[in-house]
Scaffold this motif. Structure first.
Motif, PDB file in Angstrom:
ATOM      1  N   LYS A  14      -3.490  38.113  29.769  1.00  0.00           N
ATOM      2  CA  LYS A  14      -2.484  37.163  30.249  1.00  0.00           C
ATOM      3  C   LYS A  14      -1.314  37.092  29.284  1.00  0.00           C
ATOM      4  N   TYR A  15      -0.133  36.876  29.863  1.00  0.00           N
ATOM      5  CA  TYR A  15       1.080  36.736  29.085  1.00  0.00           C
ATOM      6  C   TYR A  15       1.667  35.359  29.377  1.00  0.00           C
ATOM      7  N   LEU A  16       2.039  34.678  28.335  1.00  0.00           N
ATOM      8  CA  LEU A  16       2.573  33.332  28.479  1.00  0.00           C
ATOM      9  C   LEU A  16       4.091  33.381  28.387  1.00  0.00           C
ATOM     10  N   PHE A  17       4.720  32.832  29.413  1.00  0.00           N
ATOM     11  CA  PHE A  17       6.175  32.752  29.463  1.00  0.00           C
ATOM     12  C   PHE A  17       6.573  31.294  29.262  1.00  0.00           C
ATOM     13  N   VAL A  18       7.392  31.052  28.224  1.00  0.00           N
ATOM     14  CA  VAL A  18       7.775  29.695  27.864  1.00  0.00           C
ATOM     15  C   VAL A  18       9.290  29.565  27.956  1.00  0.00           C
ATOM     16  N   ILE A  19       9.716  28.457  28.553  1.00  0.00           N
ATOM     17  CA  ILE A  19      11.154  28.158  28.673  1.00  0.00           C
ATOM     18  C   ILE A  19      11.439  26.976  27.768  1.00  0.00           C
ATOM     19  N   ARG A  20      12.347  27.159  26.765  1.00  0.00           N
ATOM     20  CA  ARG A  20      12.672  26.123  25.787  1.00  0.00           C
ATOM     21  C   ARG A  20      14.148  25.767  25.833  1.00  0.00           C
ATOM     22  N   ARG A  21      14.452  24.568  25.348  1.00  0.00           N
ATOM     23  CA  ARG A  21      15.853  24.175  25.183  1.00  0.00           C
ATOM     24  C   ARG A  21      16.424  24.870  23.960  1.00  0.00           C
ATOM     25  N   GLU A  22      17.671  25.222  24.031  1.00  0.00           N
ATOM     26  CA  GLU A  22      18.297  25.898  22.897  1.00  0.00           C
ATOM     27  C   GLU A  22      18.542  24.960  21.725  1.00  0.00           C
ATOM     28  N   GLU A  23      18.811  23.680  22.021  1.00  0.00           N
ATOM     29  CA  GLU A  23      19.168  22.746  20.952  1.00  0.00           C
ATOM     30  C   GLU A  23      17.990  22.456  20.011  1.00  0.00           C
ATOM     31  N   ASP A  24      16.845  22.065  20.540  1.00  0.00           N
ATOM     32  CA  ASP A  24      15.709  21.647  19.706  1.00  0.00           C
ATOM     33  C   ASP A  24      14.441  22.453  19.954  1.00  0.00           C
ATOM     34  N   PHE A  25      14.540  23.516  20.773  1.00  0.00           N
ATOM     35  CA  PHE A  25      13.412  24.398  21.064  1.00  0.00           C
ATOM     36  C   PHE A  25      12.229  23.661  21.689  1.00  0.00           C
ATOM     37  N   SER A  26      12.504  22.515  22.334  1.00  0.00           N
ATOM     38  CA  SER A  26      11.427  21.817  23.038  1.00  0.00           C
ATOM     39  C   SER A  26      11.094  22.567  24.317  1.00  0.00           C
ATOM     40  N   PHE A  31       4.425  29.234  31.927  1.00  0.00           N
ATOM     41  CA  PHE A  31       3.458  29.746  32.892  1.00  0.00           C
ATOM     42  C   PHE A  31       2.938  31.081  32.382  1.00  0.00           C
ATOM     43  N   SER A  32       1.721  31.392  32.817  1.00  0.00           N
ATOM     44  CA  SER A  32       1.068  32.618  32.369  1.00  0.00           C
ATOM     45  C   SER A  32       0.903  33.561  33.560  1.00  0.00           C
ATOM     46  N   LEU A  33       1.021  34.867  33.279  1.00  0.00           N
ATOM     47  CA  LEU A  33       0.894  35.893  34.305  1.00  0.00           C
ATOM     48  C   LEU A  33       0.040  37.034  33.786  1.00  0.00           C
ATOM     49  N   THR A  34      -0.755  37.589  34.675  1.00  0.00           N
ATOM     50  CA  THR A  34      -1.489  38.802  34.337  1.00  0.00           C
ATOM     51  C   THR A  34      -0.658  40.002  34.776  1.00  0.00           C
ATOM     52  N   LYS A  35      -1.102  41.172  34.355  1.00  0.00           N
ATOM     53  CA  LYS A  35      -0.380  42.380  34.706  1.00  0.00           C
ATOM     54  C   LYS A  35      -0.432  42.639  36.209  1.00  0.00           C
ATOM     55  N   ILE A  36      -1.551  42.226  36.861  1.00  0.00           N
ATOM     56  CA  ILE A  36      -1.656  42.406  38.304  1.00  0.00           C
ATOM     57  C   ILE A  36      -0.612  41.555  39.018  1.00  0.00           C
TER      58      ILE A  36
END
Length: 287
Positions: A14-26, A31-36
């Motif tokens: 599984k690969y975890l994709f994280v979306i953060r704010r640029e200002e404070d990296f919160s 979400f996580s995705l597999t290769k399939i």
């Protein structure tokens, strides 16, 4: 570790994709995705893009990507241009014919609707092999001088007994508003009838002219046996052409109001026998 286990681990990674704010990296979302799943999403995205491109190539972008679309448009344009050219050709031809007829009228000649002089029309034997409509010199004189009215007293008055054994079919039923008067250069009768009333030939014969003039509009003349000619003027439509054989009572035109010498819808009928005008009312009943 076996190969099957390695493959299973590769698919289940599984690969975890994280979306953060640029200002404070919160973290905003993750979400996580597999290769399939990544492969399936890539395939669906490809199908979506391909379908959208196919639709656009047939519609909005058809003129740039679809050669068949461009060919269809060119074909439609060619058909439209061909119809326009054909229409313009017919209009120019009709105007040329009109100018030609006017020139012949100015020179005292009479032209029929096909552009032939009446004397050039060939009178043939009917289907029974009976040659009924021979043209004599007097008949030819009427054709040559049809547009120039003869002067007063230039004709011999014939009695109705000339055709006592001949039955003439009424060209139409109506009211005679102007009688035969050679002294006033009125060599026929005017009959008023219903609008669009069909005009019939008074007897069997052959059409010797069918033309249009400024003075009398659409005219048609029929050569009968014994050098008798019937002339029908001011028609709205001519239904026969030069050379046509007609029977007694056969429709040859439609009553009208054409020409400068008419003040209303009517038929002007003339009878000529060997160059002499006859009074139609002595032979035909119109009411």
């Amino acid at each position: 570790m076996s190969i099957s286990q390695k493959i299973k681990n590769w698919f289940e990674t599984k690969y975890l994709f994280v979306i953060r704010r640029e200002e404070d990296f919160s973290v905003i979302n993750s979400f996580s995705l597999t290769k399939i799943k990544i492969g399936l999403l890539t395939f669906l995205g490809f199908i979506l893009v391909f379908g959208l491109a196919l639709i656009l190539s047939k519609t909005l972008l058809g003129r740039w990507f679809d050669p068949v679309h461009q060919e269809s448009e060119n074909t439609e344009k060619l058909i439209a241009l061909s119809a326009t050219v054909d229409s313009l050709y017919k209009e120019v031809h009709a105007k040329d014919q009109y100018v030609t007829n006017i020139m012949h009228l100015i020179r005292g000649e009479v032209m029929d609707t096909t552009g032939q002089r009446p004397e050039e029309a060939t009178l043939e034997m009917d289907r029974r092999g009976i040659d009924l409509y021979k043209r004599g010199e007097a008949t030819q004189r009427i054709l040559d001088e049809f547009e120039t009215q003869p002067s007063e007293g230039s004709f011999e008055r014939l009695s109705s007994g000339t055709f006592t054994e001949v039955y003439f079919f009424p060209p139409l039923q109506g009211l005679v508003t102007s009688s035969f008067d050679p002294a006033a250069e009125h060599f026929g009768v005017d009959i008023v009838a219903a609008e669009d009333e069909p005009v019939k030939s008074i007897a069997a014969g052959s059409v010797i002219f069918a033309h249009w003039t400024l003075e009398t509009g659409y005219n048609i003349g029929v050569q009968h046996s014994n050098e008798l000619i019937s002339i029908y003027k001011h028609n709205s439509v001519l239904l026969k052409k030069v050379g046509d054989l007609v029977q007694a009572g056969e429709i040859i035109s439609i009553i009208g109001n054409t020409g400068e010498q008419t003040t209303g819808q009517h038929l002007h009928l003339e009878l000529w026998y060997k160059g002499t005008p006859l009074n139609p009312q002595e032979f035909i009943t119109f009411d």
